[in-house]
Design a protein around this motif. Structure first.
Motif, PDB file in Angstrom:
ATOM      1  N   LEU A 282       0.824  -1.202   0.000  1.00 30.25           N
ATOM      2  CA  LEU A 282       0.000   0.000   0.000  1.00 30.25           C
ATOM      3  C   LEU A 282       0.861   1.256   0.000  1.00 30.25           C
ATOM      4  O   LEU A 282       1.963   1.272   0.544  1.00 30.25           O
ATOM      5  N   ASP A 283       0.349   2.314  -0.613  1.00 32.26           N
ATOM      6  CA  ASP A 283       1.029   3.615  -0.634  1.00 32.26           C
ATOM      7  C   ASP A 283       0.476   4.505   0.471  1.00 32.26           C
ATOM      8  O   ASP A 283      -0.737   4.524   0.724  1.00 32.26           O
ATOM      9  N   SER A 284       1.359   5.227   1.117  1.00 35.01           N
ATOM     10  CA  SER A 284       0.928   6.160   2.164  1.00 35.01           C
ATOM     11  C   SER A 284       2.031   7.184   2.404  1.00 35.01           C
ATOM     12  O   SER A 284       3.216   6.897   2.185  1.00 35.01           O
ATOM     13  N   ASP A 285       1.652   8.382   2.830  1.00 27.89           N
ATOM     14  CA  ASP A 285       2.635   9.412   3.162  1.00 27.89           C
ATOM     15  C   ASP A 285       3.032   9.368   4.630  1.00 27.89           C
ATOM     16  O   ASP A 285       3.932  10.099   5.056  1.00 27.89           O
ATOM     17  N   SER A 286       2.345   8.514   5.393  1.00 25.02           N
ATOM     18  CA  SER A 286       2.667   8.375   6.822  1.00 25.02           C
ATOM     19  C   SER A 286       2.415   6.943   7.257  1.00 25.02           C
ATOM     20  O   SER A 286       1.720   6.171   6.572  1.00 25.02           O
ATOM     21  N   CYS A 287       3.004   6.548   8.370  1.00 24.06           N
ATOM     22  CA  CYS A 287       2.867   5.184   8.888  1.00 24.06           C
ATOM     23  C   CYS A 287       1.396   4.874   9.130  1.00 24.06           C
ATOM     24  O   CYS A 287       0.676   5.644   9.785  1.00 24.06           O
ATOM     25  N   GLN A 288       0.939   3.760   8.595  1.00 25.41           N
ATOM     26  CA  GLN A 288      -0.467   3.388   8.731  1.00 25.41           C
ATOM     27  C   GLN A 288      -0.781   2.753  10.074  1.00 25.41           C
ATOM     28  O   GLN A 288      -1.898   2.283  10.289  1.00 25.41           O
ATOM     29  N   LYS A 289       0.202   2.757  10.960  1.00 26.20           N
ATOM     30  CA  LYS A 289      -0.018   2.279  12.331  1.00 26.20           C
ATOM     31  C   LYS A 289       0.036   3.432  13.333  1.00 26.20           C
ATOM     32  O   LYS A 289      -0.859   3.592  14.148  1.00 26.20           O
ATOM     33  N   CYS A 290       1.086   4.262  13.280  1.00 22.34           N
ATOM     34  CA  CYS A 290       1.255   5.328  14.277  1.00 22.34           C
ATOM     35  C   CYS A 290       1.082   6.729  13.688  1.00 22.34           C
ATOM     36  O   CYS A 290       1.157   7.727  14.420  1.00 22.34           O
ATOM     37  N   ASP A 291       0.887   6.838  12.381  1.00 20.65           N
ATOM     38  CA  ASP A 291       0.658   8.105  11.685  1.00 20.65           C
ATOM     39  C   ASP A 291       1.866   9.031  11.666  1.00 20.65           C
ATOM     40  O   ASP A 291       1.735  10.210  11.342  1.00 20.65           O
ATOM     41  N   GLN A 292       3.045   8.525  11.998  1.00 21.25           N
ATOM     42  CA  GLN A 292       4.258   9.332  11.883  1.00 21.25           C
ATOM     43  C   GLN A 292       4.547   9.586  10.401  1.00 21.25           C
ATOM     44  O   GLN A 292       4.404   8.678   9.567  1.00 21.25           O
ATOM     45  N   PRO A 293       4.955  10.809  10.023  1.00 21.99           N
ATOM     46  CA  PRO A 293       5.193  11.100   8.595  1.00 21.99           C
ATOM     47  C   PRO A 293       6.445  10.398   8.066  1.00 21.99           C
ATOM     48  O   PRO A 293       7.418  10.205   8.797  1.00 21.99           O
ATOM     49  N   PHE A 294       6.392  10.013   6.790  1.00 16.32           N
ATOM     50  CA  PHE A 294       7.582   9.503   6.127  1.00 16.32           C
ATOM     51  C   PHE A 294       8.414  10.682   5.640  1.00 16.32           C
ATOM     52  O   PHE A 294       7.914  11.811   5.542  1.00 16.32           O
ATOM     53  N   PHE A 295       9.693  10.453   5.314  1.00 21.21           N
ATOM     54  CA  PHE A 295      10.651  11.555   5.155  1.00 21.21           C
ATOM     55  C   PHE A 295      10.349  12.497   3.985  1.00 21.21           C
ATOM     56  O   PHE A 295      10.861  13.596   3.942  1.00 21.21           O
ATOM     57  N   TRP A 296       9.497  12.070   3.033  1.00 25.37           N
ATOM     58  CA  TRP A 296       9.162  12.953   1.913  1.00 25.37           C
ATOM     59  C   TRP A 296       7.912  13.801   2.190  1.00 25.37           C
ATOM     60  O   TRP A 296       7.562  14.672   1.412  1.00 25.37           O
ATOM     61  N   ASN A 297       7.246  13.529   3.321  1.00 22.42           N
ATOM     62  CA  ASN A 297       6.012  14.237   3.647  1.00 22.42           C
ATOM     63  C   ASN A 297       6.345  15.530   4.403  1.00 22.42           C
ATOM     64  O   ASN A 297       6.172  15.640   5.621  1.00 22.42           O
ATOM     65  N   PHE A 298       6.832  16.539   3.654  1.00 25.14           N
ATOM     66  CA  PHE A 298       7.325  17.770   4.288  1.00 25.14           C
ATOM     67  C   PHE A 298       6.232  18.518   5.069  1.00 25.14           C
ATOM     68  O   PHE A 298       6.483  19.064   6.132  1.00 25.14           O
ATOM     69  N   LYS A 299       5.012  18.547   4.540  1.00 19.76           N
ATOM     70  CA  LYS A 299       3.949  19.307   5.193  1.00 19.76           C
ATOM     71  C   LYS A 299       3.646  18.759   6.583  1.00 19.76           C
ATOM     72  O   LYS A 299       3.575  19.502   7.577  1.00 19.76           O
ATOM     73  N   LEU A 309      10.336   9.638   8.766  1.00 22.03           N
ATOM     74  CA  LEU A 309      10.859   8.275   8.944  1.00 22.03           C
ATOM     75  C   LEU A 309      10.928   7.537   7.607  1.00 22.03           C
ATOM     76  O   LEU A 309      10.256   7.908   6.638  1.00 22.03           O
ATOM     77  N   ARG A 310      11.718   6.488   7.584  1.00 21.23           N
ATOM     78  CA  ARG A 310      11.813   5.642   6.394  1.00 21.23           C
ATOM     79  C   ARG A 310      10.594   4.721   6.313  1.00 21.23           C
ATOM     80  O   ARG A 310      10.101   4.239   7.323  1.00 21.23           O
ATOM     81  N   GLN A 311      10.122   4.487   5.089  1.00 22.33           N
ATOM     82  CA  GLN A 311       8.955   3.625   4.880  1.00 22.33           C
ATOM     83  C   GLN A 311       9.358   2.162   4.723  1.00 22.33           C
ATOM     84  O   GLN A 311      10.332   1.841   4.042  1.00 22.33           O
ATOM     85  N   HIS A 312       8.614   1.282   5.366  1.00 21.38           N
ATOM     86  CA  HIS A 312       8.746  -0.169   5.197  1.00 21.38           C
ATOM     87  C   HIS A 312       7.363  -0.735   4.880  1.00 21.38           C
ATOM     88  O   HIS A 312       6.366  -0.013   4.932  1.00 21.38           O
ATOM     89  N   HIS A 313       7.317  -2.025   4.580  1.00 22.13           N
ATOM     90  CA  HIS A 313       6.024  -2.668   4.337  1.00 22.13           C
ATOM     91  C   HIS A 313       5.944  -3.991   5.094  1.00 22.13           C
ATOM     92  O   HIS A 313       6.917  -4.755   5.123  1.00 22.13           O
ATOM     93  N   CYS A 314       4.791  -4.243   5.681  1.00 20.22           N
ATOM     94  CA  CYS A 314       4.526  -5.527   6.323  1.00 20.22           C
ATOM     95  C   CYS A 314       4.265  -6.554   5.229  1.00 20.22           C
ATOM     96  O   CYS A 314       3.432  -6.341   4.342  1.00 20.22           O
ATOM     97  N   ARG A 315       4.970  -7.680   5.287  1.00 22.45           N
ATOM     98  CA  ARG A 315       4.821  -8.701   4.246  1.00 22.45           C
ATOM     99  C   ARG A 315       3.507  -9.463   4.366  1.00 22.45           C
ATOM    100  O   ARG A 315       3.098 -10.142   3.437  1.00 22.45           O
ATOM    101  N   LYS A 316       2.835  -9.355   5.502  1.00 22.36           N
ATOM    102  CA  LYS A 316       1.579 -10.100   5.692  1.00 22.36           C
ATOM    103  C   LYS A 316       0.359  -9.285   5.282  1.00 22.36           C
ATOM    104  O   LYS A 316      -0.521  -9.777   4.571  1.00 22.36           O
TER     105      LYS A 316
END
Length: 400
Positions: A282-299, A309-316
């Motif tokens: 899935l694509d997102s500008d922030s963590c879909q668990k804690c809502d912390q922004p990823f490093f490209w989400n300047f606003k 923060l750096r984006q990762h993905h859950c394999r499950k």
């Protein structure tokens, strides 16, 4: 750099029956002779050899034949004892072996390709000889007349080739990672479809005509099981190698897939289980668990005064998560992950011990495998490697 994931230990080991040594260069392909204690091999050293087991217990050549160019691949039909050999110069040479496997007689040669023949496949039911080459062409010839029947240009040089006799569909896997399905007629072919799921080139194909499932191995270390007959578009990913997958074979009677790779691994997959597709990331500008922004989400970083923060993905579940929310690792065998992979914390808690139970067994062949051949009647596996050695294994403790 993170340590390479290691597979679980194999509890039922294949038994090494014999080593066949003597080739001067890489053995590109080898096959077990049915109903005989024999092996046929083709090598980069330009030789075709038939090895028969002697009273001493060792295999010695009963046939040693030098070809004009390095031998890249072969196809052997036991019923007719027809041996088709693909060469580095683009030629395919066809021989008939004597009943005692002490003599080979040249029948005809085909000028099939402009460069190295990558795969060759003889289809007795149609009297067709199928082949792929580095010249980015798939061709097929009539083996009775020697006449070229047709061809198709692939997107890249192709290493994977399989054929379904019932529907006359041919499957071609190429270095771009694409699999092409063609419908063959006597002197024409039509494109059925193409599909792509690998990030690296397709290195091997294996077809199960009963379940109508196609397996593709790749240089991206993965295997994908494509449900062709189910018409549901299901594609199951299998992750069990640390290097490129070199060759695949399927044991129809037990529904087990055997994969071998450049890492020396022999992996036996139980395909008689209900497997699950891996989710789309899935694509997102922030963590879909804690809502912390990823490093490209300047606003959001500016508004919340937080460092991205750096984006990762859950394999499950496929959700986009940060490192803190995906600090756990787990194997998910039913999704094809025999190694431990990144999962989010909530998915880690939901995975049961039963779901972590392995669906594959692992063995180290101790050589870089180029090709495998499986004899289901005896449960023997033949592996040929870049170390110029052929190894013969008894797989009955594993494939049962």
């Amino acid at each position: 750099m993170a340590a390479e994931p290691q597979p679980k230990a194999l509890t039922r080991k294949p038994l090494l029956l014999n080593k066949v040594e003597g080739s001067q260069e890489v053995v590109n392909m080898a096959a077990i002779v049915p109903k005989e204690d024999g092996v046929i091999s083709v090598s980069e050293d330009r030789t075709v050899r038939v090895w028969l087991k002697r009273d001493s217990g060792q295999y010695w050549p009963s046939i040693y034949h030098a070809m004009p160019s390095p031998c890249s691949c072969m196809s052997f039909n036991p019923e007719t004892r027809r041996l088709s050999i693909g060469l580095d110069n683009g030629t395919i040479s066809e021989f008939i072996l004597s009943e005692d496997y002490n003599k080979m007689t040249l029948v005809k040669s085909y000028q099939a390709h402009q460069s190295r023949v990558m795969m060759v496949l003889f289809v007795l039911e149609m009297e067709w000889l199928l082949s792929t080459g580095q010249d980015k062409h798939f061709t097929w010839h009539c083996s009775e007349s020697g006449q070229r029947l047709g061809g198709y240009r692939t997107s890249a040089g192709a290493c994977g080739l399989q054929f379904d006799v019932e529907t006359r569909h041919v499957f071609v896997g190429d270095h771009s990672g694409q699999v092409t399905i063609l419908k063959l007629e006597q002197e024409s072919c039509s494109l059925v479809t193409t599909f792509k799921g690998h990030t690296g080139g397709v290195t091997a194909l294996c077809w199960d005509p009963i379940q109508r499932v196609l397996f593709s191995g790749s240089s991206d270390h993965s295997i994908i099981m494509w449900d062709i007959g189910g018409r549901k578009g299901t594609a199951i990913e299998l992750q069990g190698h640390n290097d490129k997958v070199q060759s695949l074979s399927y044991a129809h009677h037990t529904r087990q897939l055997i994969s071998c790779g450049a890492d020396g691994g022999i992996v036996v997959w139980n395909m008689d289980v209900e497997r699950q597709e891996t989710p789309e990331w899935l694509d997102s500008d922030s963590c879909q668990k804690c809502d912390q922004p990823f490093f490209w989400n300047f606003k959001q970083m500016w508004d919340s005064k937080k460092i991205g923060l750096r984006q990762h993905h859950c394999r499950k579940c496929g959700k986009a998560v940060c490192g803190k929310c995906s600090s756990k690792r787990s194997s998910i065998p039913l999704m094809g992950f025999e190694f431990e992979v990144r999962v989010c914390d909530s998915c880690h808690e939901s995975i049961t011990d039963e779901e972590r139970a392995p669906t594959a067994t692992f063995h180290d062949s101790k050589h870089n495998i180029v090709h495998v051949h499986f004899d289901a009647t005896r449960g023997w596996l033949l592996t040929s490697g870049t170390d110029k050695v052929i190894k013969l294994w008894d797989m009955t403790p594993v494939v049962s």
